[in-house]
Design a protein around this motif. Structure first.
Motif, PDB file in Angstrom:
ATOM      1  N   ILE A 469      29.530  24.916  42.295  1.00  0.00           N
ATOM      2  CA  ILE A 469      30.218  23.637  41.823  1.00  0.00           C
ATOM      3  C   ILE A 469      29.507  22.342  42.198  1.00  0.00           C
ATOM      4  O   ILE A 469      29.486  22.052  43.399  1.00  0.00           O
ATOM      5  CB  ILE A 469      31.660  23.522  41.795  1.00  0.00           C
ATOM      6  CG1 ILE A 469      32.333  24.659  41.137  1.00  0.00           C
ATOM      7  CG2 ILE A 469      32.197  22.294  41.177  1.00  0.00           C
ATOM      8  CD1 ILE A 469      33.921  24.843  41.379  1.00  0.00           C
ATOM      9  N   PRO A 470      28.768  21.700  41.199  1.00  0.00           N
ATOM     10  CA  PRO A 470      28.157  20.495  41.773  1.00  0.00           C
ATOM     11  C   PRO A 470      29.127  19.284  42.149  1.00  0.00           C
ATOM     12  O   PRO A 470      30.240  19.308  41.698  1.00  0.00           O
ATOM     13  CB  PRO A 470      27.187  20.069  40.509  1.00  0.00           C
ATOM     14  CG  PRO A 470      27.729  20.564  39.455  1.00  0.00           C
ATOM     15  CD  PRO A 470      28.716  21.977  39.818  1.00  0.00           C
ATOM     16  N   ASN A 471      28.486  18.623  42.991  1.00  0.00           N
ATOM     17  CA  ASN A 471      29.395  17.349  43.238  1.00  0.00           C
ATOM     18  C   ASN A 471      29.339  16.408  42.069  1.00  0.00           C
ATOM     19  O   ASN A 471      28.646  16.436  41.336  1.00  0.00           O
ATOM     20  CB  ASN A 471      28.538  16.423  44.439  1.00  0.00           C
ATOM     21  CG  ASN A 471      28.570  17.205  45.594  1.00  0.00           C
ATOM     22  OD1 ASN A 471      29.311  18.163  45.938  1.00  0.00           O
ATOM     23  ND2 ASN A 471      27.397  17.036  46.406  1.00  0.00           N
ATOM     24  N   LYS A 472      30.536  15.610  42.094  1.00  0.00           N
ATOM     25  CA  LYS A 472      30.719  14.744  41.058  1.00  0.00           C
ATOM     26  C   LYS A 472      29.707  13.624  41.034  1.00  0.00           C
ATOM     27  O   LYS A 472      29.477  13.163  42.018  1.00  0.00           O
ATOM     28  CB  LYS A 472      32.127  14.239  40.823  1.00  0.00           C
ATOM     29  CG  LYS A 472      33.211  15.365  40.598  1.00  0.00           C
ATOM     30  CD  LYS A 472      33.225  15.777  39.155  1.00  0.00           C
ATOM     31  CE  LYS A 472      34.257  16.575  38.909  1.00  0.00           C
ATOM     32  NZ  LYS A 472      34.021  17.583  37.709  1.00  0.00           N
ATOM     33  N   ILE A 473      29.247  13.092  39.915  1.00  0.00           N
ATOM     34  CA  ILE A 473      28.397  11.792  39.751  1.00  0.00           C
ATOM     35  C   ILE A 473      29.266  10.899  40.376  1.00  0.00           C
ATOM     36  O   ILE A 473      30.430  10.378  39.832  1.00  0.00           O
ATOM     37  CB  ILE A 473      27.982  11.614  38.495  1.00  0.00           C
ATOM     38  CG1 ILE A 473      26.752  12.876  38.122  1.00  0.00           C
ATOM     39  CG2 ILE A 473      26.997  10.400  38.495  1.00  0.00           C
ATOM     40  CD1 ILE A 473      26.634  12.884  36.610  1.00  0.00           C
ATOM     41  N   LYS A 474      28.840  10.039  41.178  1.00  0.00           N
ATOM     42  CA  LYS A 474      29.491   8.683  41.503  1.00  0.00           C
ATOM     43  C   LYS A 474      29.081   7.529  40.813  1.00  0.00           C
ATOM     44  O   LYS A 474      27.756   7.404  40.827  1.00  0.00           O
ATOM     45  CB  LYS A 474      29.045   8.426  43.238  1.00  0.00           C
ATOM     46  CG  LYS A 474      29.587   9.414  44.031  1.00  0.00           C
ATOM     47  CD  LYS A 474      29.308   9.170  45.520  1.00  0.00           C
ATOM     48  CE  LYS A 474      29.716  10.261  46.459  1.00  0.00           C
ATOM     49  NZ  LYS A 474      29.181  10.008  47.729  1.00  0.00           N
ATOM     50  N   HIS A 475      30.039   6.944  40.222  1.00  0.00           N
ATOM     51  CA  HIS A 475      29.819   5.577  39.609  1.00  0.00           C
ATOM     52  C   HIS A 475      30.902   4.788  39.779  1.00  0.00           C
ATOM     53  O   HIS A 475      32.118   4.988  40.339  1.00  0.00           O
ATOM     54  CB  HIS A 475      29.501   6.021  38.090  1.00  0.00           C
ATOM     55  CG  HIS A 475      30.890   6.957  37.266  1.00  0.00           C
ATOM     56  ND1 HIS A 475      31.887   6.271  37.105  1.00  0.00           N
ATOM     57  CD2 HIS A 475      30.868   8.021  36.962  1.00  0.00           C
ATOM     58  CE1 HIS A 475      32.717   7.249  36.680  1.00  0.00           C
ATOM     59  NE2 HIS A 475      32.190   8.158  36.411  1.00  0.00           N
ATOM     60  N   ILE A 497      26.102   3.297  37.990  1.00  0.00           N
ATOM     61  CA  ILE A 497      25.877   4.659  39.038  1.00  0.00           C
ATOM     62  C   ILE A 497      26.143   3.965  40.337  1.00  0.00           C
ATOM     63  O   ILE A 497      25.828   2.567  40.631  1.00  0.00           O
ATOM     64  CB  ILE A 497      24.643   5.240  39.207  1.00  0.00           C
ATOM     65  CG1 ILE A 497      23.335   4.247  39.038  1.00  0.00           C
ATOM     66  CG2 ILE A 497      24.485   6.262  38.041  1.00  0.00           C
ATOM     67  CD1 ILE A 497      22.123   4.821  39.529  1.00  0.00           C
ATOM     68  N   LYS A 498      26.825   4.770  41.195  1.00  0.00           N
ATOM     69  CA  LYS A 498      26.924   4.017  42.815  1.00  0.00           C
ATOM     70  C   LYS A 498      25.921   4.668  43.590  1.00  0.00           C
ATOM     71  O   LYS A 498      25.728   5.772  43.638  1.00  0.00           O
ATOM     72  CB  LYS A 498      28.498   4.659  43.105  1.00  0.00           C
ATOM     73  CG  LYS A 498      29.083   3.912  44.354  1.00  0.00           C
ATOM     74  CD  LYS A 498      30.379   4.708  44.736  1.00  0.00           C
ATOM     75  CE  LYS A 498      31.516   3.867  44.252  1.00  0.00           C
ATOM     76  NZ  LYS A 498      32.701   4.325  44.823  1.00  0.00           N
ATOM     77  N   GLU A 499      25.246   3.550  44.168  1.00  0.00           N
ATOM     78  CA  GLU A 499      24.154   3.962  45.062  1.00  0.00           C
ATOM     79  C   GLU A 499      24.649   3.845  46.619  1.00  0.00           C
ATOM     80  O   GLU A 499      25.389   2.912  46.862  1.00  0.00           O
ATOM     81  CB  GLU A 499      23.102   3.208  44.672  1.00  0.00           C
ATOM     82  CG  GLU A 499      22.432   3.343  43.345  1.00  0.00           C
ATOM     83  CD  GLU A 499      21.215   2.397  43.071  1.00  0.00           C
ATOM     84  OE1 GLU A 499      20.214   2.932  42.838  1.00  0.00           O
ATOM     85  OE2 GLU A 499      21.367   1.114  42.806  1.00  0.00           O
ATOM     86  N   ASP A 500      24.031   4.998  47.336  1.00  0.00           N
ATOM     87  CA  ASP A 500      24.571   5.060  48.692  1.00  0.00           C
ATOM     88  C   ASP A 500      24.064   3.897  49.467  1.00  0.00           C
ATOM     89  O   ASP A 500      22.646   3.410  49.184  1.00  0.00           O
ATOM     90  CB  ASP A 500      24.080   6.394  49.308  1.00  0.00           C
ATOM     91  CG  ASP A 500      25.054   7.514  48.603  1.00  0.00           C
ATOM     92  OD1 ASP A 500      24.583   8.572  48.378  1.00  0.00           O
ATOM     93  OD2 ASP A 500      26.124   6.887  48.462  1.00  0.00           O
TER      94      ASP A 500
END
Lengths: 500, 283
Positions: A469-475, A497-500
């Motif tokens: 199961i892939p990680n959820k896209i962070k936004h 999109i949420k950038e690290d």
């Protein structure tokens, strides 16, 4: 005669070139005089440029386009800001827009497709007023219905005469069709053609009466860039398997018969599918009525060999299609309105028997995403996806089930581009999922073929077993764009999109 | 199980691994030898091991071609694959001595990595290998199939491969005959021109005529061609069924010899008909 009736008519003012005193304003020179200016700066000096204006461009020169960059660079140098762009599509060649977006020279974009190079900065939140992702068909609707008013349409014209009668079929940078430019030319307040070839035009697609100015430049684009991203049949064995399986499905579902009509994309799998369909038409002596789209050499081959009666073409993806639309009367140019405006009664999409489309994501309810990638970044757009899915009797999505270690089937879609009600089938290398609304078809195919028909959730499970199961896209909560349906209603929002 | 098609998959190509099983090959041969560069041997080994352990490939036969026993990679290949537990190993450059060494090593590792059910396929790819094929095939009870390695054989013979494969006429016949004598599977040598589908089909037809039971594929596009060539046709099946019916009728009438369409049918022909019907029911 009743004096009131006689007095209702304004007196004759005399005949001059421009009549303004009568019931109508007439200019007998409009549409007929020499509108050519061969200096870009002088030409732009004459236009009502201002902050906050809305400008439009078409994308028929695709990744070979020079016009958008040429005009926008000049406008940016003049210091104008807060510009809204109404572009039919944006390609990697339009990367100079990135800085313009960051500097708020461009603050809003309407588009049916945005390449990832530009999509990234929008997804990062730099486009102040956001992007409106619409379909090709709805672009025509919103212009013709005046939901969006274009101040100036800058339209690349491969060949035009001095009055502004223009065509895409002639000229150094011939692109074939100008279907996406027609609504702009008809409805914009000011229409400016940019061309590198001024000559007589036999069959104009853009009419002089719509045109205010023609700017002559050295080159409007690179002909090699017109060729679509993929115009060769895939050699990937998985892609070939999917293409063959799709052709098997189409045949078994009874869609391949005399008079059939269809549309596919231009990717490697789609081209392999066209070849499969072509082979079956040859062996079974089937003749289709038409194919539409986005046209390539492979459809042209079918037309020229008599396996299609017509091609309805709104844009050419390769130079064989450009040649064919110029020379073959059975290869018919259409505007975006005629192609996919669902308010237009005689539109082509509603005559399609089947359409074959791609997907970046499809959820288990059959909603499809072609707008954002698995990382949540804008990297595409509907184009004609949602329009053709709406109109076609059968909408078939083809995709590898697993690609780059990710499943194409997701439990929660990132962006809805095409809604589930209009999607019928998903075909992958590991199975075919048919929407339960077609239970009769499911039962028939299971009983009469060896096609691997299965529930979409089963296919999803197969994929997840391979990928995890892939990680959820962070936004973030900030909305940077919207995805509109073919009727202009809001399908989905696109988040930063949420950038690290 | 019908084993007409065996698809080679390079061991260092994970993209090919995850879709290896969708093409309908009867067997998958994950390769650690010729298709893997030397500097990638170790990563290929690990990838293949992970692949076999992680994915459900129970509906196909999983084979791993390990490196030659005289190579520096052989021991690590063997140990890792015994942990992965494929259905079979494929042993290149096989001779009787090579197989005896492999058997000895398998026995040595059996306590740690139980391997009594592990089968072997062997590749005959040298001139000496061809000439001593019978004793090689009989060297172990684990051996269930033999593959002719035509390209390496040509190198060993110092001949240039021809399109008509003239240089392989004798080796092909020899290997097919040896396999029949040992009652094991015979796979014909790969056809390297993957774009020449017509040439591949002709080659597969020759292999079938010589007695091979199938052909190794180096590209998924070759699989359907092999299946088409090696499939029992409807005409063949019908004829076989009619021969059996004629036999059964003859038996009922107490007749020993019988004829079918004017030809006397003796025991080999009857047995061939029975084999065809049996094979058809497995397809």
């Amino acid at each position: 005669m009743d004096p009131k009736v006689i007095n209702s008519f304004k007196p004759y003012q005399g005949t001059v070139d421009v009549i303004k005193g009568g019931r109508f304003e007439c200019d007998k020179n409009k549409g007929h005089h020499d509108k050519v200016i061969d200096d870009l700066n002088k030409a732009l000096d004459q236009l009502p440029l201002c902050d906050g204006m809305t400008l439009s461009f078409h994308h028929h020169l695709r990744d070979g386009d020079h016009v958008l960059n040429m005009i926008m660079t000049n406008i940016a140098q003049r210091g104008y800001k807060n510009i809204t762009l109404v572009v039919s599509s944006l390609f990697p060649v339009h990367a100079p827009l990135i800085d313009m977006i960051k500097q708020q020279i461009v603050t809003k974009i309407y588009a049916a497709y945005i390449a990832k190079e530009i999509g990234i900065v929008i997804s990062q939140g730099y486009l102040r007023d956001g992007c409106i992702m619409h379909t090709h068909g709805y672009r025509a609707t919103m212009l013709i219905q005046k939901e969006v008013i274009i101040d100036i349409a800058f339209l690349a014209a491969p060949s035009t005469d001095q009055a502004g009668n223009a065509t895409g079929s002639e000229g150094i940078t011939s692109c074939g069709v100008l279907g996406y430019a027609i609504a702009d030319a008809q409805m914009a307040k000011h229409v400016v053609l940019i061309s590198d070839t001024i000559q007589d035009v036999r069959k104009p697609e853009i009419r002089a009466e719509w045109v205010d100015m023609v700017i002559k430049v050295d080159a409007i684009g690179d002909p090699k860039g017109i060729v679509s991203g993929t115009t060769t049949i895939t050699k990937d064995p998985v892609g070939l398997l999917i293409a063959k399986r799709t052709a098997d499905f189409v045949e078994a579902a009874g869609l391949l018969k005399d008079g059939f009509s269809f549309q596919t994309g231009a990717g490697g799998i789609s081209l392999a599918l066209v070849q499969e369909i072509y082979k079956r038409c040859q062996t079974q002596h089937i003749k289709g009525s038409f194919a539409s789209g986005g046209t390539t050499k492979f459809l042209v081959d079918m037309l020229e060999k008599g396996y299609l009666k017509n091609i309805y073409d709104v844009q050419c993806f390769d130079l064989d299609a450009v040649r064919s639309v110029k020379n073959n009367p059975a290869h018919i140019k259409i505007s975006a309105q005629e192609y996919a405006d669902i308010t237009y009664k005689d539109n082509i999409v509603c005559k399609l028997d089947f359409v074959v489309l791609g997907a970046t994501e499809i959820d288990t309810s059959y909603n499809v995403n072609v707008t954002t990638g698995s990382d949540g970044i804008i990297m595409g757009g509907s184009g004609g996806h949602a329009d053709t899915a709406y109109g076609a009797k059968m909408t078939i999505i083809v995709s590898k089930l697993v690609s780059s270690r990710l499943s194409v089937i997701v439990d929660q879609i990132t962006t809805i581009t095409t809604p589930k009600e209009t999607v019928d089938v998903l075909i992958t290398e590991r199975g075919i999922a048919i929407h339960p609304r077609h239970q009769e078809l499911i039962d028939h195919l299971k009983a009469t073929t060896s096609l691997p028909i299965m529930d979409i959730k089963t296919l999803y499970d197969i994929a997840i077993k391979m990928t995890g199961i892939p990680n959820k896209i962070k936004h973030t909560d900030k909305v940077v764009g919207v995805s509109l349906y073919s009727d202009g209603t809001l399908l989905d929002t696109i988040h930063q999109i949420k950038e690290d | 199980m019908i084993k007409q098609t065996a698809l080679f998959i390079p061991g260092n190509q994970p993209k090919m691994h995850i879709s290896a099983d969708v093409f309908g090959a009867d067997c998958l041969i994950f390769d650690l030898e010729d298709s893997v560069a030397i500097h990638q041997k170790d990563s290929a080994r690990l990838l293949v091991k992970e692949m076999i352990q992680a994915f459900d490939l129970s509906y196909t036969e999983v084979i791993v071609r390990i490196n030659p026993v005289d190579s520096s990679f052989y021991q690590d290949d063997l140990k890792e694959m015994l942990q992965a537990r494929p259905d079979a190993l494929m042993i290149p450059k096989a001779t009787k001595a090579v197989i005896e060494k492999v058997e000895a090593d398998l026995k040595h590792y059996n306590d740690i990595y139980p391997n009594e059910t592990l089968k072997l396929y062997i590749i005959i790819e040298t001139a000496m290998g061809v000439e001593t094929a019978l004793e090689t095939c009989l060297a172990s009870k684990r051996i269930i199939g033999v593959l002719l390695g035509g390209e390496d054989l040509c190198t060993d013979m110092k001949v240039t491969p021809t399109k008509q494969r003239i240089e392989l006429q004798y080796p092909r016949s020899k290997i097919a005959m040896t396999a029949a004598a040992c009652n094991i599977m015979a796979w014909d040598t790969p056809f390297v021109d993957i774009d020449d589908h017509d040439g591949f089909k002709e080659d597969a037809l020759m292999a079938k005529a010589l007695g091979f039971g199938g052909k190794v594929c180096i590209h998924p596009n070759q699989i359907d061609i092999v299946k088409e060539v090696f499939a029992i046709s409807e005409k063949q099946l019908k004829e076989a069924q009619e021969i059996i019916e004629a036999y059964e009728l003859a038996q009922q009438q107490g007749l020993g010899a019988f004829s079918y369409r004017g030809k006397m049918i003796d025991k080999p022909i009857l047995e061939r008909a029975q084999q065809i019907v049996a094979a058809s029911s497995k397809e």
